[in-house]
Scaffold this active site. Structure first.
Site: not given
Length: 183
Positions: A69, A106
């Site tokens: 994006r 993460e």
């Protein structure tokens, strides 16, 4: 004749009408912000790009956008500012021997790459992406971009999720956002 720059209030109205929220996607506890309604509305997208470019420093020579994006938003932003656009890709998407950086996420790790001859030393450069969340990808993109000895004028995001404190991973990097959301 250029179109006028929308006001901050007009841009805030677009956030409410063009960014949708999807609870528990892609996993429970995550609130996903979808920019697809903004992207499919040409007038709204033009307004956001005009506004966004107006809040950025002058003289930017290159916009570095992170896959995917960051491409979608960074390229029209670069066009509007008269700058070049440099894509930062996921591993294995560029020919030759690109400059690479591995970083932790993460739940694992990732690699970002940029073509080896992308940026001339000293070029006024801005890193762009759609979202600043935990800051891992943004920090990796900034570090990789700095390896080219550019004048990094900052990083800019369409949306910042303030509660995830991604800006803490970008100390000393001037940041701009179109929309800051508490989380």
């Amino acid at each position: 004749m250029s179109e006028p720059v929308p006001s901050a209030e007009e841009i805030e109205e677009l956030r409410g009408s063009h960014i949708t929220e999807h609870p528990d996607f892609p996993e429970p506890g995550v609130l996903f912000r979808d920019i697809t309604p903004l992207l499919r509305d040409g007038a709204a997208l033009r307004s956001v790009i005009r506004y966004w470019s107006s809040i950025l420093p002058d003289g930017i020579e290159y916009v570095v956008g992170t896959e995917a994006r960051g491409f979608v938003l960074g390229a029209p932003l670069a066009y509007k500012m008269g700058a070049g656009f440099i894509p930062v890709r996921k591993a294995g998407k560029l020919p030759g021997t690109p400059a690479s950086l591995s970083y932790d996420l993460e739940y694992g790790s990732a690699v970002v790459q940029i073509p080896q001859d992308s940026l001339p030393a000293g070029a006024r450069t801005l890193v762009v992406d759609d979202l600043l969340a935990t800051g891992g990808t943004a920090a990796a993109t900034v570090e990789l971009t700095r390896r080219f000895d550019v004048d990094l004028v900052g990083a800019s995001f369409l949306i910042e999720l303030e509660g995830l404190r991604g800006r803490d991973r970008l100390p000393g990097v001037p940041l701009t956002t179109v929309w800051s959301i508490p989380n």
